[in-house]
Write a protein that holds these residues in place. Structure first.
Motif, PDB file in Angstrom:
ATOM      1  N   GLU A 194       0.415  -0.887   0.099  1.00  0.00           N
ATOM      2  CA  GLU A 194      -0.156   0.001   0.469  1.00  0.00           C
ATOM      3  C   GLU A 194       0.966   1.432   0.230  1.00  0.00           C
ATOM      4  O   GLU A 194       1.832   1.536   1.494  1.00  0.00           O
ATOM      5  N   LYS A 195       0.840   2.105  -1.179  1.00  0.00           N
ATOM      6  CA  LYS A 195       1.394   3.405  -1.225  1.00  0.00           C
ATOM      7  C   LYS A 195       2.978   3.422  -1.601  1.00  0.00           C
ATOM      8  O   LYS A 195       4.021   4.512  -0.793  1.00  0.00           O
ATOM      9  N   GLN A 219      -2.460   1.895  -4.317  1.00  0.00           N
ATOM     10  CA  GLN A 219      -2.028   3.285  -4.626  1.00  0.00           C
ATOM     11  C   GLN A 219      -1.010   3.452  -4.173  1.00  0.00           C
ATOM     12  O   GLN A 219      -0.072   4.057  -3.931  1.00  0.00           O
TER      13      GLN A 219
END
Length: 438
Positions: A194-195, A219
Motif C-alpha cells: 500500500e502506497k 495506490q
C-alpha cells in the motif's frame, strides 16, 4: 545445551531441505513472532523478478554503501559459501554468529514441529528468519531483501518495505507460480505494498499490465523502464564491462561503466540507479552523481558472465532458466571470433531442452552436458545423448568433461560454464583452487 559449531548449524539448516518449498507465511510468521518480529524493526527494500534480482541487489548495495550506510543483503543461492546469503557491507555473516542465530531459531522450530499446523519449517523459512534477526541485531541502516520464489507467498513477503522492485518476468517455476506470464506476474506483484513506491525493469506487456493493475489497487506509485527512466547502451568497455548512459526526468548521467558484462547488466544497473535515486528522495538525501560512478565500480556479482581466466579464456554464467539462457546467447555474439566449448548442466525442473536449443544455435560451438551433486540434477538419459549428437557430448561426471575441454583448448578458444547456479558454483570452486595453486 551444547553450542552448535558452524558446520553443525549448516547441517541442521540443510536437514530441513526435506520439507521442500512450501508457499505460505504461517510458519515464518510463527518463527518471527517467537523472535519478537525483528523484520518490523528494520528498514527494508524488497526485490522480486525471474532474473536480474541478484545483480540489481548487488548494484543497489554498492550505491547505498556510498552513502556511508550499513547495508544488509539477503540473497540466494550462494556461490562461494553458505554464509554469503546474509551479508552486511559485502561481508558474509561470520561463522560464530551463524551458529548463535541457528541455535535460537532451532529451539523455536523444534517447538513448532509439535504443532501439526506449523510443523515442517523449510530451510528457506529458517534462513529468512535468521537474516531478519541478524540485520536487526547488527543494527543495519537498510536491508535489501531478494525474494526466494515468486513473491505473494514467498516467506520474505512478511516485511513492510519502503521501496519495492520487480526486475523481469519470465517463464520459470511454472509448477508453483503458474503457466502464463500473467499468472507469474500476479505472484511477483504480491510484494507490492500500500502506497509504497515500485520500480519495474524490462517487463513483457502481458506481465506489466498485471503489475500495473495491482499497483493501482494498492495506490503504489510505479516507475517504468523506458518511460520514467532508461539506459542507452554505448559499447563494450575494455577489458571487461559495459558503457552506457542513464536518463530520467532529472537529466542524463553519461558514460557510466559497469564491470559486469552483458546488455542485461546495463538494464539491471539502470533499475538499481532508479531504486537508489528513489531511496534518496524518500530519505530526503540530495543526490550526487559520484555515488553512482563509484558504486558501479565497486559492484561484483560472481558467476554472472564472470571471467576467471584470460589464458585460456574461461567465463562462468549461471543462466539457470530459458529467459536467462537467451540473454547469455545474445552476449555470446560479442565473442564470435572464438571457438566455444560449453560445459552445461541444469536442474530437472527447468526447460532443459529449451536451454540446449538456445546453446545449439550458437555457431562454432562444442557442448558437453553432464550432471552434478544435487538431488534434482538432470540425469544423463538417452534422450539427451541423442538430442544433437554432432554438437553435443554427454559425460557422466563434469570433472571428466572439464578436463577434456582444458586439454583440447587452443589460443583462440573460450570455455563457458553455464546452467544451474549450483552447478556453476561447484565448477567455479574447483577452477579457482586450481588457478590459485598454479
Amino acid at each position: 545445551m551444547m553450542e552448535l559449531t558452524e558446520q553443525e548449524a549448516i547441517e541442521w539448516i540443510h536437514s530441513r531441505l526435506k520439507f521442500g518449498s512450501r508457499p505460505g507465511l504461517d510458519r515464518i510468521l510463527a518463527i518471527l513472532a517467537a523472535l519478537d518480529h525483528p523484520e518490523k524493526k528494520i528498514t527494508t527494500i524488497h526485490i522480486a523478478g525471474t532474473n536480474g534480482k541478484g545483480s540489481t541487489v548487488s548494484y543497489l548495495k554498492s550505491f547505498l554503501m556510498e552513502l556511508g550506510l550499513n547495508v544488509g543483503t539477503f540473497t540466494s543461492p550462494y556461490i562461494e559459501s553458505f554464509n554469503e546469503r546474509m551479508s552486511i557491507n559485502h561481508q558474509a555473516i561470520p561463522g560464530e554468529k551463524l551458529s548463535a542465530l541457528t541455535q535460537k531459531v532451532k529451539t523455536i522450530v523444534e517447538e513448532l514441529d509439535k504443532d501439526e499446523h506449523l510443523a515442517g519449517a523449510t530451510e528457506f523459512e529458517i534462513i529468512t528468519a535468521m537474516g531478519f534477526l541478524y540485520f536487526y541485531e547488527e543494527n543495519v541502516d537498510v536491508a535489501v531483501i531478494e525474494v526466494g520464489l515468486g513473491g505473494l507467498l514467498d516467506c520474505t513477503n512478511v516485511i513492510n518495505p519502503i521501496l519495492t522492485g520487480i526486475t523481469t518476468i519470465g517463464l520459470d517455476h511454472q509448477d508453483i507460480l503458474g503457466e502464463s506470464l500473467a499468472e507469474i506476474a500476479f505472484q511477483k506483484a504480491g510484494i507490492i505494498k500500500e502506497k509504497v513506491p515500485l520500480v519495474t525493469g524490462v517487463i513483457d506487456p502481458e506481465a506489466l499490465v498485471v503489475i500495473e493493475q495491482i499497483a493501482k489497487e494498492k495506490q503504489a506509485p510505479i516507475e517504468h523502464y523506458n518511460q520514467d527512466y532508461q539506459a542507452h547502451y554505448l559499447h563494450r568497455q575494455q577489458p571487461w564491462g559495459e558503457c552506457f548512459n542513464y536518463q530520467d526526468t532529472d537529466g542524463v548521467l553519461k558514460h557510466l561503466v559497469t564491470p559486469l558484462l552483458g546488455h542485461h547488466q546495463v538494464e539491471n544497473a539502470a533499475m538499481a540507479i532508479r531504486l537508489f535515486k528513489t531511496y534518496c528522495q524518500l530519505q530526503q538525501i540530495p543526490f550526487q552523481d559520484k555515488w553512482i560512478i563509484k558504486g558501479l565500480a565497486q559492484t561484483f556479482w560472481p558467476a554472472r558472465m564472470e571471467k576467471i581466466s584470460d589464458e585460456p579464456l574461461i567465463v562462468l554464467d549461471g543462466a539457470h532458466n530459458l529467459h536467462a539462457m537467451k540473454r547469455l546467447v545474445e552476449n555470446l555474439q560479442e565473442f564470435k571470433n572464438y571457438r566455444k566449448y560449453i560445459l552445461f548442466s541444469a536442474l530437472q525442473t527447468k526447460d532443459v531442452f529449451g536451454m540446449l536449443d538456445a546453446l545449439l544455435a550458437v555457431p562454432n560451438t562444442k557442448i558437453i552436458v553432464s550432471s552434478f551433486e544435487h538431488p534434482k540434477s538432470i540425469l544423463m538419459t538417452e534422450k539427451i545423448e541423442q538430442y544433437a549428437p554432432d554438437k553435443l557430448t554427454v559425460v557422466s561426471l563434469w570433472q571428466f568433461g572439464l578436463a577434456e575441454i582444458l586439454e583440447n583448448m587452443e589460443d583462440n578458444d573460450m570455455l563457458l560454464i553455464t546452467g544451474s547456479l549450483y552447478f556453476v558454483s561447484e565448477v567455479r570452486q574447483l577452477l579457482l583452487n586450481e588457478i590459485e595453486n598454479k
